[in-house]
Motif scaffolding. Structure first.
Motif, mmCIF file in Angstrom:
data_model
loop_
_atom_site.group_PDB
_atom_site.id
_atom_site.type_symbol
_atom_site.label_atom_id
_atom_site.label_comp_id
_atom_site.label_asym_id
_atom_site.label_seq_id
_atom_site.Cartn_x
_atom_site.Cartn_y
_atom_site.Cartn_z
ATOM 1 N N PRO A 248 -10.901 -1.447 -1.436
ATOM 2 C CA PRO A 248 -11.067 -0.286 -0.556
ATOM 3 C C PRO A 248 -12.351 -0.391 0.253
ATOM 4 O O PRO A 248 -13.366 -0.895 -0.229
ATOM 5 C CB PRO A 248 -11.109 0.902 -1.524
ATOM 6 N N ASP B 117 -1.101 8.092 4.451
ATOM 7 C CA ASP B 117 -1.749 7.611 5.666
ATOM 8 C C ASP B 117 -2.872 8.576 6.031
ATOM 9 O O ASP B 117 -2.666 9.796 6.056
ATOM 10 C CB ASP B 117 -0.758 7.538 6.824
ATOM 11 N N GLU C 181 -9.824 6.505 -2.822
ATOM 12 C CA GLU C 181 -10.136 5.255 -2.145
ATOM 13 C C GLU C 181 -9.500 5.267 -0.760
ATOM 14 O O GLU C 181 -8.368 5.719 -0.592
ATOM 15 C CB GLU C 181 -9.590 4.063 -2.923
ATOM 16 N N TRP C 182 -10.256 4.761 0.211
ATOM 17 C CA TRP C 182 -9.720 4.615 1.555
ATOM 18 C C TRP C 182 -9.694 3.133 1.874
ATOM 19 O O TRP C 182 -10.701 2.439 1.781
ATOM 20 C CB TRP C 182 -10.566 5.372 2.573
ATOM 21 N N LEU D 1 0.828 -1.208 0.000
ATOM 22 C CA LEU D 1 0.000 0.000 0.000
ATOM 23 C C LEU D 1 0.862 1.257 0.000
ATOM 24 O O LEU D 1 0.575 2.214 -0.718
ATOM 25 C CB LEU D 1 -0.934 0.016 1.210
ATOM 26 N N ARG D 2 1.910 1.270 0.804
ATOM 27 C CA ARG D 2 2.732 2.468 0.917
ATOM 28 C C ARG D 2 3.658 2.666 -0.282
ATOM 29 O O ARG D 2 4.078 3.779 -0.546
ATOM 30 C CB ARG D 2 3.576 2.407 2.204
ATOM 31 N N THR E 6 -0.465 7.415 -2.490
ATOM 32 C CA THR E 6 -1.029 6.916 -1.239
ATOM 33 C C THR E 6 -0.516 7.740 -0.071
ATOM 34 O O THR E 6 0.645 8.161 -0.053
ATOM 35 C CB THR E 6 -0.676 5.435 -0.994
ATOM 36 N N VAL F 254 -5.286 4.006 4.743
ATOM 37 C CA VAL F 254 -4.468 4.638 3.712
ATOM 38 C C VAL F 254 -5.405 5.149 2.630
ATOM 39 O O VAL F 254 -6.294 4.426 2.174
ATOM 40 C CB VAL F 254 -3.472 3.614 3.113
ATOM 41 N N CYS F 255 -5.223 6.417 2.234
ATOM 42 C CA CYS F 255 -5.970 6.973 1.097
ATOM 43 C C CYS F 255 -5.142 6.769 -0.158
ATOM 44 O O CYS F 255 -3.920 6.958 -0.150
ATOM 45 C CB CYS F 255 -6.238 8.463 1.290
ATOM 46 N N ARG F 256 -5.833 6.412 -1.221
ATOM 47 C CA ARG F 256 -5.188 6.158 -2.502
ATOM 48 C C ARG F 256 -5.853 7.048 -3.541
ATOM 49 O O ARG F 256 -7.059 6.998 -3.718
ATOM 50 C CB ARG F 256 -5.419 4.684 -2.856
ATOM 51 N N TYR F 257 -5.051 7.867 -4.230
ATOM 52 C CA TYR F 257 -5.574 8.704 -5.305
ATOM 53 C C TYR F 257 -5.610 7.896 -6.589
ATOM 54 O O TYR F 257 -4.592 7.374 -7.023
ATOM 55 C CB TYR F 257 -4.685 9.931 -5.549
ATOM 56 N N GLN F 258 -6.777 7.787 -7.179
ATOM 57 C CA GLN F 258 -6.915 7.204 -8.503
ATOM 58 C C GLN F 258 -7.238 8.360 -9.448
ATOM 59 O O GLN F 258 -7.366 9.501 -9.024
ATOM 60 C CB GLN F 258 -8.024 6.144 -8.517
#
Length: 143
Positions: free
Chosen positions: A74, A40, A63-64, A32-33, A38, A54-58
């Protein structure tokens, strides 16, 4: 087999499963990291509870993903065009023990519901830039 053979094998199997699960958590956290986009971020859930993740930018979604889960999916997905950034604030006295130290509370509105994210200030700056740079509404119309 003697009287201690079966309990020992069962205990060793349980210990092996615990070690394997902890290893999977560690590998998932590393994956994830390592991914681009991404950060935290803890999220406030129902009942004003905070969950680490973790937040993920698409390209078109935020997405969290839960930190303490083995699922690759997510837990929450928000469409970029439907997220409204309300602002940020410092954690309250009650939140100081439930969010990571040095975090700011980011206030978002998503489909008419308030969403609170706790993240570092640099991650907040990245989130606000990502939201401002994205399309607004339909394809071809920018903010």
């Amino acid at each position: 087999m003697n009287d201690l053979g079966f309990p020992f094998i069962a205990l060793a199997a349980v210990f092996g499963l615990v070690v394997l699960t902890l290893c999977l958590f560690g590998v998932r956290r590393m994956m994830l990291r390592r991914a681009l986009g991404t950060v935290d971020a803890s999220i406030s859930t129902a009942g004003n509870r905070w969950a680490m993740g973790v937040c993920r930018y698409q390209e078109s979604d935020l997405e969290w993903v839960r930190l303490l889960s083995l699922s690759p999916l997510p837990a929450k997905t928000m469409k970029r065009t439907k997220i409204e950034l309300i602002g940020r604030r410092e954690p309250t006295e009650g939140e100081l023990t439930r969010v990571p130290q040095g975090s700011v509370i980011v206030m978002l509105s998503y489909e008419g519901r308030d969403v609170l994210l706790a993240m570092k200030f640099g991650a907040y700056a990245g989130l606000s830039s990502w939201l401002e740079a994205g399309p607004h509404g339909s394809v071809g119309s920018w903010r």
